[in-house]
Motif scaffolding. Structure first.
Motif, PDB file in Angstrom:
ATOM      1  N   PHE A   1       0.826  -1.209   0.000  1.00 24.38           N
ATOM      2  CA  PHE A   1       0.000   0.000   0.000  1.00 24.38           C
ATOM      3  C   PHE A   1       0.860   1.259   0.000  1.00 24.38           C
ATOM      4  CE2 PHE A   1      -2.491   3.316   2.193  1.00 24.38           C
ATOM      5  CZ  PHE A   1      -3.573   3.384   1.324  1.00 24.38           C
ATOM      6  N   THR A   2       1.979   1.223   0.738  1.00 24.17           N
ATOM      7  CA  THR A   2       2.882   2.376   0.786  1.00 24.17           C
ATOM      8  C   THR A   2       3.434   2.691  -0.594  1.00 24.17           C
ATOM      9  OG1 THR A   2       3.505   1.842   3.064  1.00 24.17           O
ATOM     10  CG2 THR A   2       4.969   3.312   1.854  1.00 24.17           C
TER      11      THR A   2
ATOM     12  N   PHE B   1      11.600 -14.998   9.574  1.00 21.91           N
ATOM     13  CA  PHE B   1      11.738 -13.892  10.507  1.00 21.91           C
ATOM     14  C   PHE B   1      11.168 -14.283  11.872  1.00 21.91           C
ATOM     15  CE2 PHE B   1      11.395 -10.457   6.955  1.00 21.91           C
ATOM     16  CZ  PHE B   1      12.680 -10.777   6.544  1.00 21.91           C
ATOM     17  N   PRO B   2      11.904 -14.068  12.959  1.00 22.45           N
ATOM     18  CA  PRO B   2      11.315 -14.246  14.294  1.00 22.45           C
ATOM     19  C   PRO B   2      10.130 -13.296  14.461  1.00 22.45           C
ATOM     20  CG  PRO B   2      13.715 -14.053  14.438  1.00 22.45           C
ATOM     21  CD  PRO B   2      13.344 -13.716  13.022  1.00 22.45           C
ATOM     22  N   LEU B   3       9.221 -13.651  15.337  1.00 23.82           N
ATOM     23  CA  LEU B   3       8.018 -12.849  15.541  1.00 23.82           C
ATOM     24  C   LEU B   3       8.367 -11.402  15.897  1.00 23.82           C
ATOM     25  CD1 LEU B   3       4.984 -12.495  15.887  1.00 23.82           C
ATOM     26  CD2 LEU B   3       5.181 -13.493  18.187  1.00 23.82           C
ATOM     27  N   GLY B   4       9.398 -11.207  16.704  1.00 26.37           N
ATOM     28  CA  GLY B   4       9.798  -9.854  17.079  1.00 26.37           C
ATOM     29  C   GLY B   4      10.236  -9.016  15.892  1.00 26.37           C
ATOM     30  N   VAL B   5      10.918  -9.653  14.913  1.00 24.82           N
ATOM     31  CA  VAL B   5      11.360  -8.949  13.708  1.00 24.82           C
ATOM     32  C   VAL B   5      10.158  -8.587  12.833  1.00 24.82           C
ATOM     33  CG1 VAL B   5      12.702  -9.160  11.574  1.00 24.82           C
ATOM     34  CG2 VAL B   5      13.639 -10.011  13.720  1.00 24.82           C
ATOM     35  N   VAL B   6       9.189  -9.500  12.735  1.00 25.27           N
ATOM     36  CA  VAL B   6       7.977  -9.220  11.957  1.00 25.27           C
ATOM     37  C   VAL B   6       7.234  -8.032  12.567  1.00 25.27           C
ATOM     38  CG1 VAL B   6       5.756 -10.139  11.187  1.00 25.27           C
ATOM     39  CG2 VAL B   6       7.757 -11.621  11.210  1.00 25.27           C
ATOM     40  N   ILE B   7       7.173  -7.991  13.901  1.00 24.98           N
ATOM     41  CA  ILE B   7       6.521  -6.856  14.585  1.00 24.98           C
ATOM     42  C   ILE B   7       7.271  -5.569  14.273  1.00 24.98           C
ATOM     43  CG2 ILE B   7       6.046  -5.832  16.849  1.00 24.98           C
ATOM     44  CD1 ILE B   7       5.528  -8.719  17.852  1.00 24.98           C
ATOM     45  N   TYR B   8       8.600  -5.622  14.304  1.00 25.17           N
ATOM     46  CA  TYR B   8       9.408  -4.432  13.988  1.00 25.17           C
ATOM     47  C   TYR B   8       9.123  -3.944  12.568  1.00 25.17           C
ATOM     48  CZ  TYR B   8      13.430  -1.529  12.791  1.00 25.17           C
ATOM     49  OH  TYR B   8      14.216  -0.498  12.351  1.00 25.17           O
ATOM     50  N   TRP B   9       9.157  -4.848  11.599  1.00 23.01           N
ATOM     51  CA  TRP B   9       8.986  -4.467  10.194  1.00 23.01           C
ATOM     52  C   TRP B   9       7.580  -3.939   9.926  1.00 23.01           C
ATOM     53  CZ3 TRP B   9      12.829  -3.486   7.204  1.00 23.01           C
ATOM     54  CH2 TRP B   9      12.632  -3.340   5.828  1.00 23.01           C
ATOM     55  N   PHE B  10       6.575  -4.582  10.521  1.00 19.16           N
ATOM     56  CA  PHE B  10       5.193  -4.131  10.337  1.00 19.16           C
ATOM     57  C   PHE B  10       5.009  -2.741  10.943  1.00 19.16           C
ATOM     58  CE2 PHE B  10       0.752  -4.188  12.176  1.00 19.16           C
ATOM     59  CZ  PHE B  10       0.136  -3.814  10.995  1.00 19.16           C
ATOM     60  N   THR B  11       5.543  -2.525  12.154  1.00 16.80           N
ATOM     61  CA  THR B  11       5.438  -1.212  12.802  1.00 16.80           C
ATOM     62  C   THR B  11       6.161  -0.152  11.985  1.00 16.80           C
ATOM     63  OG1 THR B  11       5.433  -2.351  14.952  1.00 16.80           O
ATOM     64  CG2 THR B  11       5.770   0.030  14.972  1.00 16.80           C
ATOM     65  N   SER B  12       7.325  -0.512  11.439  1.00 15.86           N
ATOM     66  CA  SER B  12       8.088   0.426  10.599  1.00 15.86           C
ATOM     67  C   SER B  12       7.304   0.780   9.338  1.00 15.86           C
ATOM     68  CB  SER B  12       9.437  -0.187  10.223  1.00 15.86           C
ATOM     69  OG  SER B  12      10.221   0.713   9.478  1.00 15.86           O
ATOM     70  N   ASN B  13       6.594  -0.194   8.773  1.00 19.51           N
ATOM     71  CA  ASN B  13       5.758   0.063   7.597  1.00 19.51           C
ATOM     72  C   ASN B  13       4.614   1.015   7.933  1.00 19.51           C
ATOM     73  OD1 ASN B  13       7.311  -1.564   5.997  1.00 19.51           O
ATOM     74  ND2 ASN B  13       5.892  -3.282   5.961  1.00 19.51           N
ATOM     75  N   LEU B  14       4.027   0.862   9.127  1.00 16.15           N
ATOM     76  CA  LEU B  14       2.956   1.772   9.549  1.00 16.15           C
ATOM     77  C   LEU B  14       3.493   3.202   9.667  1.00 16.15           C
ATOM     78  CD1 LEU B  14       1.082  -0.309  12.291  1.00 16.15           C
ATOM     79  CD2 LEU B  14       0.420   0.054   9.906  1.00 16.15           C
ATOM     80  N   TRP B  15       4.709   3.337  10.194  1.00 14.66           N
ATOM     81  CA  TRP B  15       5.344   4.654  10.280  1.00 14.66           C
ATOM     82  C   TRP B  15       5.514   5.241   8.873  1.00 14.66           C
ATOM     83  CZ3 TRP B  15       7.919   7.341  14.515  1.00 14.66           C
ATOM     84  CH2 TRP B  15       8.663   8.454  14.104  1.00 14.66           C
TER      85      TRP B  15
ATOM     86  N   MET C   1       3.857   4.507   6.143  1.00 10.73           N
ATOM     87  CA  MET C   1       2.553   4.847   5.575  1.00 10.73           C
ATOM     88  C   MET C   1       2.078   6.209   6.067  1.00 10.73           C
ATOM     89  SD  MET C   1       0.525   1.205   5.761  1.00 10.73           S
ATOM     90  CE  MET C   1      -1.059   2.016   5.609  1.00 10.73           C
ATOM     91  N   ALA C   2       2.183   6.438   7.382  1.00  8.51           N
ATOM     92  CA  ALA C   2       1.742   7.716   7.952  1.00  8.51           C
ATOM     93  C   ALA C   2       2.607   8.865   7.435  1.00  8.51           C
ATOM     94  CB  ALA C   2       1.808   7.644   9.476  1.00  8.51           C
ATOM     95  N   GLN C   3       3.907   8.640   7.401  1.00  6.61           N
ATOM     96  CA  GLN C   3       4.836   9.659   6.924  1.00  6.61           C
ATOM     97  C   GLN C   3       4.571   9.987   5.466  1.00  6.61           C
ATOM     98  OE1 GLN C   3       9.282   9.987   8.352  1.00  6.61           O
ATOM     99  NE2 GLN C   3       9.198   8.602   6.637  1.00  6.61           N
TER     100      GLN C   3
END
Length: 369
Positions: A214-215, A255-269, A271-273
């Protein structure tokens, strides 16, 4: 003789020398420091040190720190993209000039002229990729930090810096929603029959891919000028729009679950930016720019020649001044003379200042005194 305590590097590499871990050591140290700092802050607020939500929010905090630090590079990226749009017509002229020429001299000349154009305008294609290029080493450092948690926890050692043995064990025990360990990837979850973890990972990987798609779609559909949509770069962007999701489908399972959370959160940032930039600072000539002009017009405002938002009356007055200045410059410019043929030039040279029609003068005609 006392047995020596194994070091994190020895545990990770199996006792051998790991060149990649050595190169990433400074970034892993920094990643651990930020994670532990957020973890300390959250536990000071009363959250459980080994709870999954505590470490998830610590990862989100890492995203905030990294992406905030990258804002200057993002601004530079936007400026570089603008300049690349501006020089696109000149770049096409160079490409057309050497189109079909395969010899070495022509290729070198084309490369020199292209680099000279980039230097003149102070931009390069790489400048528009700077935030991603800088973020990738941080992403890899986090990937290896979280991937090593399991080995370090079992060996009773910590990471390379602030993530000591106790915190490593707490991270190892932490589970999202009480069921999904943050250090586990999809392959391990499937092999161990962790159905709930697999479901959570699948959902997050899909969200990660969708947010990335989407980004990129935002940029291609709204923030490109008509000129930019005719070049090869645009075609490459369209291809990458669909290729990248497939790449993440295959790599996301590791990807470990923590890395997936990092990448998804970074994508949300991102998108907003990107939404803010496209809405408030769109590329001139793009659909987003037209939409912004329409929004401003409904509010009785417009963009002046310097790009500032001003009242419509001030904008119209400026346009009138610019029009009058252009007309005055046009009137003051020297008139362009029509090219004269040989016959007309000959006739003009035969005309007299006194109004003679230019007829040939008879040799017997008396001269006027």
């Amino acid at each position: 003789m006392l047995a020596s305590t194994p070091t994190p590097s020895a545990v990770t590499s199996g006792g051998g020398f790991d060149l990649f871990s050595t190169i990433l050591w400074p970034l892993k140290w920094l990643v651990e420091l930020i994670l532990v700092s957020w973890h300390w802050l959250l536990t000071a607020m009363g959250m459980g040190p080994a709870e999954g939500i505590t470490w998830v929010l610590s990862i989100v905090g890492l995203v905030v720190v990294v992406r905030a630090a990258l804002i200057p590079l993002f601004v530079r990226q936007i400026k570089s993209q603008r300049k690349m749009m501006e020089i696109a017509p000149e770049l096409r002229k160079i490409q057309d000039k050497y189109r079909g020429k395969k010899d070495q001299l022509s290729r070198e000349a084309m490369s020199r002229e292209t680099m000279a154009l980039y230097k003149k305008h102070g931009t390069t294609p790489v400048s528009s990729c700077l935030p991603l290029l800088v973020q990738m080493p941080v992403f890899l450092a986090l990937f290896y930090t979280l991937s090593d948690v399991s080995k370090h926890a079992k060996a009773g050692v910590g990471g390379v810096g602030a993530l000591n043995a106790e915190l490593t064990k707490q991270f190892y025990d932490a589970k999202l929603f009480g069921v999904a360990p943050l250090h586990t990837n999809m392959v391990d979850a499937i092999n161990q029959g962790m159905t709930a973890t697999v479901v959570i990972l699948v959902i997050l990987v899909v969200l990660m891919i969708a947010s990335q798609f989407f980004t990129q779609l935002q940029i291609i559909s709204k923030n490109l000028s008509p000129e930019a949509k005719t070049g090869q770069a645009y075609q490459m962007q369209k291809i990458m729009l669909y290729v990248l999701p497939f790449a993440f489908v295959f790599s996301g399972v590791f990807f470990p679950l923590g890395v997936v959370i990092y990448w998804f959160t970074s994508n949300l940032w991102t998108m907003a930016q990107q939404f803010i930039v496209i809405r408030e600072m769109p590329t001139p000539g793009s659909d987003a720019a037209k939409q912004r002009e329409e929004r401003l017009a409904r509010k009785g405002k417009a963009l002046d020649s310097s790009g500032k938002v001003v009242p419509i009356e001030k904008y119209e007055a400026e346009q009138q001044r610019l029009f009058e200045a252009a007309e005055a410059a046009k009137a003051a410019a020297p008139k362009r003379e029509q090219p004269m043929g040989k016959q007309r030039a000959k006739k003009q040279s035969q005309k007299k200042p006194g109004g003679d029609t230019g007829a040939p003068k008879s040799p017997d005609a008396p001269s006027k005194s």
